[in-house]
Design a protein around this motif. Structure first.
Motif, PDB file in Angstrom:
ATOM      1  N   ARG A  27       0.444  -1.386   0.191  1.00 53.05           N
ATOM      2  CA  ARG A  27       0.047   0.203  -0.445  1.00 53.05           C
ATOM      3  C   ARG A  27       0.842   0.866   0.138  1.00 53.05           C
ATOM      4  O   ARG A  27       2.151   1.342   0.381  1.00 53.05           O
ATOM      5  N   VAL A  28       0.095   2.151  -0.957  1.00 49.97           N
ATOM      6  CA  VAL A  28       1.591   3.364  -0.699  1.00 49.97           C
ATOM      7  C   VAL A  28       0.489   4.591   0.331  1.00 49.97           C
ATOM      8  O   VAL A  28      -0.566   4.298   0.614  1.00 49.97           O
ATOM      9  N   LEU A  29       2.439   5.306   2.106  1.00 53.00           N
ATOM     10  CA  LEU A  29       1.980   6.052   2.225  1.00 53.00           C
ATOM     11  C   LEU A  29       2.173   7.095   2.113  1.00 53.00           C
ATOM     12  O   LEU A  29       1.021   8.106   2.897  1.00 53.00           O
ATOM     13  N   GLU A  30       3.053   7.676   1.533  1.00 58.14           N
ATOM     14  CA  GLU A  30       3.145   8.805   0.948  1.00 58.14           C
ATOM     15  C   GLU A  30       3.444   8.342  -0.074  1.00 58.14           C
ATOM     16  O   GLU A  30       4.189   7.666  -1.372  1.00 58.14           O
ATOM     17  N   PRO A  31       2.760   9.086  -1.974  1.00 57.16           N
ATOM     18  CA  PRO A  31       3.282   9.376  -2.753  1.00 57.16           C
ATOM     19  C   PRO A  31       4.535  10.326  -3.031  1.00 57.16           C
ATOM     20  O   PRO A  31       5.579  10.656  -2.863  1.00 57.16           O
ATOM     21  N   GLY A  32       4.555   9.488  -5.041  1.00 58.48           N
ATOM     22  CA  GLY A  32       5.713  10.227  -4.941  1.00 58.48           C
ATOM     23  C   GLY A  32       6.281   9.105  -6.546  1.00 58.48           C
ATOM     24  O   GLY A  32       5.437   9.488  -7.551  1.00 58.48           O
ATOM     25  N   THR A  33       7.273   9.698  -6.573  1.00 57.00           N
ATOM     26  CA  THR A  33       7.675   8.871  -8.438  1.00 57.00           C
ATOM     27  C   THR A  33       8.953   8.046  -7.679  1.00 57.00           C
ATOM     28  O   THR A  33       9.409   8.107  -6.711  1.00 57.00           O
ATOM     29  N   VAL A  34       8.497   6.768  -8.938  1.00 54.76           N
ATOM     30  CA  VAL A  34       9.777   5.972  -9.347  1.00 54.76           C
ATOM     31  C   VAL A  34      10.180   5.514 -11.225  1.00 54.76           C
ATOM     32  O   VAL A  34       9.248   5.614 -11.327  1.00 54.76           O
ATOM     33  N   ARG A  35      11.334   4.983 -11.103  1.00 53.19           N
ATOM     34  CA  ARG A  35      11.797   5.183 -12.263  1.00 53.19           C
ATOM     35  C   ARG A  35      12.730   3.466 -11.834  1.00 53.19           C
ATOM     36  O   ARG A  35      13.596   3.789 -10.952  1.00 53.19           O
ATOM     37  N   ALA A  36      13.074   2.963 -13.341  1.00 49.95           N
ATOM     38  CA  ALA A  36      14.203   1.650 -12.878  1.00 49.95           C
ATOM     39  C   ALA A  36      15.416   2.629 -12.181  1.00 49.95           C
ATOM     40  O   ALA A  36      15.780   3.773 -12.546  1.00 49.95           O
ATOM     41  N   GLY A  37      16.318   1.747 -11.839  1.00 51.31           N
ATOM     42  CA  GLY A  37      17.729   2.090 -11.290  1.00 51.31           C
ATOM     43  C   GLY A  37      17.875   3.101  -9.095  1.00 51.31           C
ATOM     44  O   GLY A  37      18.826   3.656  -9.181  1.00 51.31           O
ATOM     45  N   ASP A  38      16.325   3.500  -9.686  1.00 57.58           N
ATOM     46  CA  ASP A  38      16.019   4.001  -8.282  1.00 57.58           C
ATOM     47  C   ASP A  38      16.544   3.283  -7.180  1.00 57.58           C
ATOM     48  O   ASP A  38      16.825   1.457  -7.350  1.00 57.58           O
ATOM     49  N   ASP A  39      16.675   3.712  -5.837  1.00 57.21           N
ATOM     50  CA  ASP A  39      16.668   2.680  -5.062  1.00 57.21           C
ATOM     51  C   ASP A  39      15.530   2.395  -4.130  1.00 57.21           C
ATOM     52  O   ASP A  39      14.179   2.618  -4.275  1.00 57.21           O
ATOM     53  N   LEU A  40      15.284   0.678  -3.775  1.00 58.16           N
ATOM     54  CA  LEU A  40      13.424   0.465  -2.365  1.00 58.16           C
ATOM     55  C   LEU A  40      14.325   0.349  -1.642  1.00 58.16           C
ATOM     56  O   LEU A  40      15.774  -0.909  -1.466  1.00 58.16           O
ATOM     57  N   GLU A  41      14.668   1.271  -0.374  1.00 60.96           N
ATOM     58  CA  GLU A  41      15.539   0.917   0.679  1.00 60.96           C
ATOM     59  C   GLU A  41      14.704   0.796   1.796  1.00 60.96           C
ATOM     60  O   GLU A  41      12.897   1.633   2.238  1.00 60.96           O
ATOM     61  N   LEU A  42      14.196  -0.622   2.938  1.00 59.21           N
ATOM     62  CA  LEU A  42      13.623  -0.116   4.288  1.00 59.21           C
ATOM     63  C   LEU A  42      14.210   0.247   4.782  1.00 59.21           C
ATOM     64  O   LEU A  42      15.587   0.818   5.193  1.00 59.21           O
ATOM     65  N   VAL A  43      13.467   1.362   5.528  1.00 63.65           N
ATOM     66  CA  VAL A  43      12.900   2.141   5.826  1.00 63.65           C
ATOM     67  C   VAL A  43      12.417   2.207   8.111  1.00 63.65           C
ATOM     68  O   VAL A  43      13.037   2.998   9.023  1.00 63.65           O
ATOM     69  N   GLU A  44      11.264   1.299   7.846  1.00 62.40           N
ATOM     70  CA  GLU A  44      11.046   0.633   9.446  1.00 62.40           C
ATOM     71  C   GLU A  44      10.810  -0.810   9.336  1.00 62.40           C
ATOM     72  O   GLU A  44      10.088  -1.217   8.222  1.00 62.40           O
ATOM     73  N   ARG A  45      11.160  -1.735   9.899  1.00 69.95           N
ATOM     74  CA  ARG A  45      10.114  -2.676  10.450  1.00 69.95           C
ATOM     75  C   ARG A  45       9.905  -3.411  11.184  1.00 69.95           C
ATOM     76  O   ARG A  45      10.091  -3.792  11.916  1.00 69.95           O
ATOM     77  N   PRO A  46       8.330  -2.586  11.995  1.00 74.94           N
ATOM     78  CA  PRO A  46       7.727  -2.748  13.323  1.00 74.94           C
ATOM     79  C   PRO A  46       6.844  -4.309  13.413  1.00 74.94           C
ATOM     80  O   PRO A  46       7.515  -4.926  14.702  1.00 74.94           O
ATOM     81  N   TRP A  47       6.799  -5.283  12.495  1.00 71.75           N
ATOM     82  CA  TRP A  47       6.545  -6.850  13.093  1.00 71.75           C
ATOM     83  C   TRP A  47       7.552  -7.362  12.116  1.00 71.75           C
ATOM     84  O   TRP A  47       7.039  -8.438  11.574  1.00 71.75           O
ATOM     85  N   PRO A  48       8.465  -7.617  13.052  1.00 76.55           N
ATOM     86  CA  PRO A  48       9.394  -9.022  12.718  1.00 76.55           C
ATOM     87  C   PRO A  48       9.182 -10.607  13.056  1.00 76.55           C
ATOM     88  O   PRO A  48      10.400 -10.926  12.866  1.00 76.55           O
ATOM     89  N   ASP A  49       8.362 -10.895  13.441  1.00 77.45           N
ATOM     90  CA  ASP A  49       7.896 -11.948  13.391  1.00 77.45           C
ATOM     91  C   ASP A  49       7.001 -12.181  12.050  1.00 77.45           C
ATOM     92  O   ASP A  49       6.960 -13.569  12.058  1.00 77.45           O
ATOM     93  N   TRP A  50       7.009 -12.328  11.295  1.00 73.72           N
ATOM     94  CA  TRP A  50       5.847 -11.914  10.400  1.00 73.72           C
ATOM     95  C   TRP A  50       6.529 -11.869   9.125  1.00 73.72           C
ATOM     96  O   TRP A  50       6.248 -11.201   7.593  1.00 73.72           O
ATOM     97  N   PRO A  51       8.070 -12.900   8.477  1.00 72.67           N
ATOM     98  CA  PRO A  51       8.406 -13.575   7.190  1.00 72.67           C
ATOM     99  C   PRO A  51       7.000 -13.477   6.703  1.00 72.67           C
ATOM    100  O   PRO A  51       6.460 -14.098   6.417  1.00 72.67           O
ATOM    101  N   LEU A  52       7.061 -13.419   5.010  1.00 77.87           N
ATOM    102  CA  LEU A  52       6.011 -13.165   4.250  1.00 77.87           C
ATOM    103  C   LEU A  52       5.499 -14.813   3.711  1.00 77.87           C
ATOM    104  O   LEU A  52       4.887 -15.232   3.703  1.00 77.87           O
ATOM    105  N   ALA A  53       6.493 -15.747   4.044  1.00 75.08           N
ATOM    106  CA  ALA A  53       7.365 -16.642   3.314  1.00 75.08           C
ATOM    107  C   ALA A  53       6.174 -17.374   4.501  1.00 75.08           C
ATOM    108  O   ALA A  53       5.455 -18.486   4.004  1.00 75.08           O
TER     109      ALA A  53
END
Length: 220
Positions: free
Chosen positions: A148-174
């Motif tokens: 889900r999108v929390l803050e709008p912005g822009t993205v393009r190939a070559g940009d970074d995807l950077e983790l900024v917060e992990r509030p629920w470390p007990d729930w890996p998606l697998a």
């Protein structure tokens, strides 16, 4: 945790099986793409009852899985480039074991939050012209995930995807996928109960959790 975005992809709804439309055929976009609450501007979903929307605004599928799929399906041209699974975002270095429910990432300049793993459907079998693709996603947990999108912005190939917060470390998606989709619920009643307290979960998967919890007495 930071990785380069290899491709940003969008698609239009076109006939897919007979007259039934689908926008699973995503193509890479070279320029910057605006990101709003509904996802990548210009991207379409044919059936908003099961695809797209606030909780499934952007679909991410790891390019890391493509070699495994080539081993299963052979030299399928779809696997020669990103987009085979209808994804909007392609990266390497992240998968369903290293990404967690509720993880917040800076996607280009937008801020996004992981809401659920991708629940596969028949369209994957039809797209690849092979039986068992959907079943293999379920069995191996190679599902991809949604933001889900929390803050709008822009993205393009070559940009970074950077983790900024992990509030629920007990729930890996697998693990989440195994609990709610992969048939593990009856043996993980405590996890069903604990998941009730994770607000990041997509609304449709909250409903699924509640049904499984009722079935197995998790909320008693």
């Amino acid at each position: 945790m930071k990785t380069e975005i290899l491709a940003v992809l969008t698609g239009k709804a076109i006939p897919f099986r007979g007259d039934e439309p689908s926008a699973i055929g995503k193509l890479p976009v070279a320029d910057a793409v605006a990101v709003d609450a509904m996802g990548l501007v210009g991207d379409e979903q044919a059936d908003r009852s099961v695809h797209g929307g606030i909780d499934k605004a952007i679909h991410h599928y790891p390019a890391d899985h493509y070699d495994w799929w080539r081993g299963q399906l052979g030299a399928v041209p779809l696997l020669d480039a990103a987009g085979a699974f209808g994804e909007n975002i392609s990266t390497t270095g992240l998968d369903e074991n290293s990404v967690f429910l509720g993880d917040r990432f800076r996607l280009g300049t937008a801020l996004v939050e992981v809401t659920q793993a991708r629940q596969p459907c028949w369209k994957l079998d039809h797209r690849f012209g092979a039986k068992g693709v959907m079943a293999a996603v379920v069995q191996t947990r190679r599902s991809g995930w949604y933001y889900r999108v929390l803050e709008p912005g822009t993205v393009r190939a070559g940009d970074d995807l950077e983790l900024v917060e992990r509030p629920w470390p007990d729930w890996p998606l697998a693990s989440l996928f195994g609990l709610l989709i992969g048939g593990e619920a009856k043996d993980r009643v405590a996890d069903l109960r604990a998941l009730r307290d994770v607000p990041a979960l997509a609304e449709t998967w909250k409903v699924r959790r509640a049904k499984l919890a009722e079935q197995f007495g998790a909320d008693l």
